[in-house]
Scaffold this active site. Structure first.
Site, mmCIF file in Angstrom:
data_model
loop_
_atom_site.group_PDB
_atom_site.id
_atom_site.type_symbol
_atom_site.label_atom_id
_atom_site.label_comp_id
_atom_site.label_asym_id
_atom_site.label_seq_id
_atom_site.Cartn_x
_atom_site.Cartn_y
_atom_site.Cartn_z
ATOM 1 N N LEU A 18 -53.750 -20.071 -21.878
ATOM 2 C CA LEU A 18 -52.793 -18.995 -22.127
ATOM 3 C C LEU A 18 -52.844 -18.565 -23.594
ATOM 4 O O LEU A 18 -52.810 -17.379 -23.917
ATOM 5 C CB LEU A 18 -51.374 -19.471 -21.756
ATOM 6 C CG LEU A 18 -50.314 -18.398 -21.769
ATOM 7 C CD1 LEU A 18 -50.519 -17.429 -20.615
ATOM 8 C CD2 LEU A 18 -48.907 -19.012 -21.677
ATOM 9 N N TYR B 203 -43.604 -10.929 -16.352
ATOM 10 C CA TYR B 203 -43.410 -9.613 -15.752
ATOM 11 C C TYR B 203 -42.343 -8.802 -16.492
ATOM 12 O O TYR B 203 -42.378 -7.584 -16.502
ATOM 13 C CB TYR B 203 -43.142 -9.726 -14.245
ATOM 14 C CG TYR B 203 -44.442 -9.523 -13.501
ATOM 15 C CD1 TYR B 203 -45.518 -10.363 -13.764
ATOM 16 C CD2 TYR B 203 -44.629 -8.467 -12.628
ATOM 17 C CE1 TYR B 203 -46.749 -10.160 -13.167
ATOM 18 C CE2 TYR B 203 -45.855 -8.246 -12.026
ATOM 19 C CZ TYR B 203 -46.916 -9.104 -12.307
ATOM 20 O OH TYR B 203 -48.134 -8.878 -11.734
ATOM 21 N N HIS C 162 -41.387 -13.424 -10.620
ATOM 22 C CA HIS C 162 -41.745 -12.053 -11.012
ATOM 23 C C HIS C 162 -41.098 -11.000 -10.108
ATOM 24 O O HIS C 162 -40.450 -10.066 -10.576
ATOM 25 C CB HIS C 162 -43.259 -11.852 -10.966
ATOM 26 C CG HIS C 162 -44.043 -12.866 -11.756
ATOM 27 N ND1 HIS C 162 -43.572 -13.403 -12.921
ATOM 28 C CD2 HIS C 162 -45.262 -13.431 -11.546
ATOM 29 C CE1 HIS C 162 -44.476 -14.259 -13.399
ATOM 30 N NE2 HIS C 162 -45.497 -14.299 -12.568
ATOM 31 N N ARG D 206 -56.281 -5.206 -6.458
ATOM 32 C CA ARG D 206 -55.327 -5.758 -7.405
ATOM 33 C C ARG D 206 -54.408 -4.626 -7.842
ATOM 34 O O ARG D 206 -54.874 -3.625 -8.399
ATOM 35 C CB ARG D 206 -56.073 -6.318 -8.611
ATOM 36 C CG ARG D 206 -55.154 -6.912 -9.641
ATOM 37 C CD ARG D 206 -55.933 -7.443 -10.831
ATOM 38 N NE ARG D 206 -55.049 -8.129 -11.752
ATOM 39 C CZ ARG D 206 -55.396 -8.483 -12.979
ATOM 40 N NH1 ARG D 206 -56.608 -8.235 -13.424
ATOM 41 N NH2 ARG D 206 -54.532 -9.091 -13.762
ATOM 42 N N TRP E 97 -10.086 -14.513 15.202
ATOM 43 C CA TRP E 97 -9.210 -15.604 14.790
ATOM 44 C C TRP E 97 -10.056 -16.736 14.230
ATOM 45 O O TRP E 97 -11.238 -16.843 14.535
ATOM 46 C CB TRP E 97 -8.408 -16.120 16.004
ATOM 47 C CG TRP E 97 -7.589 -15.066 16.669
ATOM 48 C CD1 TRP E 97 -7.991 -14.188 17.637
ATOM 49 C CD2 TRP E 97 -6.215 -14.766 16.401
ATOM 50 N NE1 TRP E 97 -6.960 -13.359 18.002
ATOM 51 C CE2 TRP E 97 -5.853 -13.698 17.255
ATOM 52 C CE3 TRP E 97 -5.251 -15.293 15.537
ATOM 53 C CZ2 TRP E 97 -4.573 -13.145 17.269
ATOM 54 C CZ3 TRP E 97 -3.978 -14.757 15.554
ATOM 55 C CH2 TRP E 97 -3.640 -13.681 16.401
HETATM 56 C C1 BG6 Z 1 -48.820 -15.801 -12.749
HETATM 57 C C2 BG6 Z 1 -49.197 -16.548 -11.499
HETATM 58 O O1 BG6 Z 1 -47.496 -16.061 -13.070
HETATM 59 O O2 BG6 Z 1 -48.983 -14.416 -12.529
HETATM 60 C C3 BG6 Z 1 -50.600 -16.221 -11.084
HETATM 61 O O3 BG6 Z 1 -49.084 -17.944 -11.744
HETATM 62 C C4 BG6 Z 1 -50.799 -14.730 -10.982
HETATM 63 O O4 BG6 Z 1 -50.917 -16.843 -9.845
HETATM 64 C C5 BG6 Z 1 -50.323 -14.064 -12.253
HETATM 65 O O5 BG6 Z 1 -52.175 -14.495 -10.794
HETATM 66 C C6 BG6 Z 1 -50.399 -12.563 -12.139
HETATM 67 O O6 BG6 Z 1 -50.102 -11.975 -13.370
HETATM 68 P P1 BG6 Z 1 -50.755 -10.611 -13.804
HETATM 69 O O7 BG6 Z 1 -50.222 -10.395 -15.169
HETATM 70 O O8 BG6 Z 1 -52.241 -10.807 -13.741
HETATM 71 O O9 BG6 Z 1 -50.294 -9.596 -12.811
#
Ligand code: BG6
EC number: 1.1.1.47
Length: 810
Positions: A56, A224, A286, A384, A636
């Site tokens: 991350l 999110y 999210h 996606r 009731w």
């Molecule tokens: C994460 C999940 O919180 O969000 C993942 O753990 C998911 O499984 C990801 O792929 C999606 O986030 P984004 O920002 O790519 O839409």
């Protein structure tokens, strides 16, 4: 930092100071230059990134910190960045250097300027090993020394936990005991999900963290909330109040879809995914957050964190409880194989973890009653994309031929508002508003956008929308880091918010725990396999289940398992089935009884029990019985707890939440038990039981209810008549005060003699917990002192037992 030459002079004074001293000098220089610019006292912020070499951090956090630095350094703050991990210093330093290699500057920054800024940022960023309590003490000392030498005032410290949750407690303890900033400076700890696995574990984790940090010190990230389109929901609703005020409700909204589709699968992270699955991973956090932003009552001040939270919590309170039938789940076909490989499971292992879920959510309040909110997410899907789509009803009939319909005018074209979170054909965050709705107003950080020619979105060409995208696209973590820095708590998840969300999702997760998900091949091959529909509060796949490629757990159910079984129990008719079937049979029987009673007598007197078993029945009656003669029904209570009627423990409150607020029973036909009189609860002197008895005698012919619905407790109690009860098992009294062995102890209850006057008594018994008592009561005779349920024997009416297989098949 606008004058690079000054900065270089600063550096060149001490060219060979290693490590911390070099950092200190840079801090001083940056501080000095900042002072010259801002003409005010510098405040210093230390940011400690725990897990600085992890995924991350590499992907988002260092870049976010760099952006924060670029945005804030000229505005009266100086910074130091401490990348931390468990790795030893030398190796950690190397790994961190790698993570920092790919920092990038905003597109409009000149390359030379970018290089300078990066260089300064790198000078301010140091790796340190944080493993032991002494390491944390040393960190604290270093920060203090740094502040003292540079003559800086400390603004605060940010600790970003980019580590797995099992590491939280140790880190939190160390920060709390030796790394808190001095008086007047703030501490902010930033936590990444998962925040528990269900309501119980989330509560445990929250309690543990709460012992180290104040609520206002904790920033739980849901990334999110940092996505630009999501962060725009409240401001957009606020800025367009005038247009939306009349539209944002059940009269105009057809449905709301909150969707996050992914093409990736869970390969490489099955150890995490196997424990969580898509509902915990995405829907609980999210998508639920997006739902609350769409559905909440708009606070007067949308930037007040306190008001936003309060309004969010109100949404949680109004969410209708989820049942197994509220969701469909799926799993991409290669998932189990990936789990077997990654987690070294035997060949016979088949996972039940869902990688796809669609859930139908209802919000039972005046604004949203009846509007379906669909939450859906899945891995290995065909595209996606993420969005929240509000689809409005088309209430107009257009007389003019379709070929003359104009996007901006025709009320017959689709009317929708979309917060496009990202990806998909549009490829960027956006806000889209159908031109036939209204022309929206957005802040200057959003601009009107154009898409590729011919692009269609949600059934309409892009040209049918007012479409806006952010002037500058920003990554969610970078947005959130800025909000952390500015203490904007409304973008984070408070403990209350978190627990409310888990409270909502946990029952569904439990009910799905053993459900075999529908298998899907993945990608475009999914075809229509995952399409779903909804009606009467349930959601189901549109297509029949194709042959299951992998068997579910346990023996395959036989068709006969799903039939309703008819038999005898204690010499009275018994109806038995799996719970869903049973509830629907009972609801049908009640409706038929009601219709008959109204036809014959003009009214129907129904006495209902409280507790958990009838909840599903109430929901069934509320959502699937439109022919029920509610207008002629008197309701009731069979029994009541001695708590105010508004208390969540009150049986009346359960009835209200799950039934009354969804049906139209005239209020004068509703008869709650008078447990709360003269500001007192069930005081003998207030004569509540006698008042209720008089009301029954006055309104119910012969005090004979048309139908009484009872339950059976594991100790053989029924209504609030418990074993050995001195009242209510015989005698003249129609309504009595009793004592329960469990809290709240004081109860009011119909007596057995009154119950036995009914024309029909239905006893509903559900769940494994009832197995033993079901078996026992089947053998005993008439012994109401020991088992009050055995005293239920209507004099001239009918008794019918409704038992689900869990309770009955002992
Ligand atoms: C994460 C999940 O919180 O969000 C993942 O753990 C998911 O499984 C990801 O792929 C999606 O986030 P984004 O920002 O790519 O839409």
């Amino acid at each position: 930092m606008s004058d690079p030459s000054l900065f270089l002079v600063c550096l060149s004074v001490h060219p060979r100071h290693p490590g911390m001293w070099k950092m200190l000098i840079v801090v001083m220089c940056v501080a000095l230059l900042g002072c010259l610019q801002a003409q005010e006292l510098q405040e210093h912020v230390s940011i400690i990134l725990l897990g600085a070499t992890g995924d991350l951090a590499k992907k988002y956090l260092w870049q976010g910190l760099f952006q924060l630095y670029l945005d804030e350094v000229g505005r009266g703050h100086s910074f130091s960045f401490h990348g931390a991990a468990l790795t030893a210093p030398k190796q950690g330093q190397e790994l961190m250097a790698k993570a920092l290699e790919s920092l990038s500057c905003p597109k409009d920054m000149a390359p030379s300027h970018c290089a300078e800024e990066k260089d300064q940022f790198l000078q301010l960023s140091r790796y340190r090993q944080l493993k032991t309590a002494e390491d944390y003490q040393a960190l604290n000392k270093d920060i203090e020394a740094q502040l003292q030498h540079a003559g800086l005032r400390e603004a605060g410290r940010i600790f970003y936990f980019s580590v797995p949750p099992f590491a939280y407690a140790d880190i939190a303890r160390n920060i709390n005991s030796s790394c808190r900033p001095g008086p007047g400076a703030w501490l902010r700890v930033v936590l990444e999900k998962p925040f528990g696995h269900d309501h119980f574990s989330a509560q445990q984790l929250a309690t543990e963290l709460g012992s180290f940090f104040q609520e206002e010190e904790m920033y739980r990230v849901d990334h999110y909330l940092g996505k630009q389109a999501v962060a725009q929901i409240l401001p957009f609703r606020d800025q367009n109040r005038k247009a939306l005020d009349s539209l944002w409700n059940r009269h105009h909204v057809e449905r709301v879809e909150i969707i996050m589709k992914e093409t990736v699968d869970a390969e490489g992270r099955t150890s995490f995914y196997e424990e969580y699955g898509v509902i915990r991973d995405v829907l609980q956090n999210h998508l639920t957050e997006v739902l609350t932003l769409v559905a909440m009552e708009l606070p007067l001040n949308v930037s007040s964190a306190e008001a936003v939270l309060r309004h969010k919590l109100q949404v949680f309170q109004a969410l209708r409880g989820l049942q197994r039938g509220s969701a469909v789940v799926g799993q991409y076909q290669s998932y189990s194989e990936q789990v077997r490989r990654e987690l070294q499971k035997p060949d016979s292992f088949h996972s039940l973890t869902p990688t796809f879920a669609a859930v139908l959510v209802h919000i039972d309040n005046l604004r949203w009653e009846g509007v379906p909110f669909i939450l859906m997410s899945g891995k290995a899907l065909d595209e996606r994309v993420g969005y929240a789509r509000i689809l409005f009803k088309n209430q107009a009939c257009c007389v003019q031929s379709e070929k003359h319909w104009a996007a901006a005018q025709s009320q017959c074209l689709p009317r929708q508002l979309i917060f496009h979170i990202g990806h998909g054909d549009l490829g960027s965050p956006a806000v889209l508003v159908s031109r036939n709705l209204f022309r929206p107003s957005l802040p200057s950080s959003w601009k009107e956008m154009e898409g590729p020619p011919g692009l269609r979105l949600f059934g309409s060409p892009l040209s049918d929308y007012y479409a806006y995208s952010p002037v500058q696209e920003r990554d969610a973590h970078s947005v959130l880091l800025s909000h952390i820095f500015h203490g904007r708590k409304d973008s984070f998840i408070t403990t209350e918010n978190l627990l409310a969300s888990w409270g909502f999702w946990t029952p569904l997760l439990e009910s799905l725990a053993h459900k075999a998900p529908r298998l899907y091949p993945g990608g475009a091959e999914n075809g229509r396999l995952l399409d779903f529909e909804f009606s009467s509060g349930r959601l189901f796949f549109s297509q029949q289940q194709p042959e299951q490629l992998v068997p579910g757990p346990g023996p395959a159910p036989m068709p006969s398992d799903f039939q309703v079984l008819r038999a005898k129990y204690r010499e009275s008719p018994l109806v038995s089935a799996w719970s869903e079937e049973l509830i629907s049979k009972l609801a049908n029987d009640i409706e038929a009884t009601a219709v008959r009673a109204v036809r014959r007598f003009g009214q129907f007197h129904l006495a209902l029990s409280g507790g958990s078993s009838p909840v599903a029945l109430f929901q069934q009656l509320a959502t699937a019985h439109y022919g029920f003669p509610w207008a002629h029904t008197h309701l009731w209570l069979v029994d009541e707890r001695c708590v105010p009627l508004s208390d969540p423990e009150s049986n009346f409150q359960g009835l209200q939440a799950h039934l009354l607020q969804h049906v139209r029973v005239p209020y004068y036909n509703i008869h709650p038990m008078p447990v709360h009189l003269q500001q007192r609860l069930c005081a003998e002197e207030d004569q509540g039981a006698q008042i209720y008895a008089r009301e029954i005698s006055a309104l119910v012919a012969n005090s004979s209810f048309d139908l009484v619905l009872l339950g059976m407790g594991a100790d053989g109690h029924t209504a609030s008549l418990f074993p050995q009860s001195p009242t209510g098992l015989d005698g003249e009294q129609l309504v009595v005060l009793t004592t329960s062995p469990s809290q709240p102890h004081r109860r009011m209850s119909l007596s057995l003699p009154l119950i036995n006057r009914a024309k029909k008594v239905a006893v509903l018994v559900m769940g494994r917990m009832k197995r033993e008592i079901t078996a026992l009561v089947s053998r005993v005779g008439y012994e109401p002192k020991k088992w009050p349920i055995s005293g239920v024997l209507p004099h001239s009416g009918q008794l019918v037992w409704y038992m689900d297989y869990d309770a009955f098949l002992a």
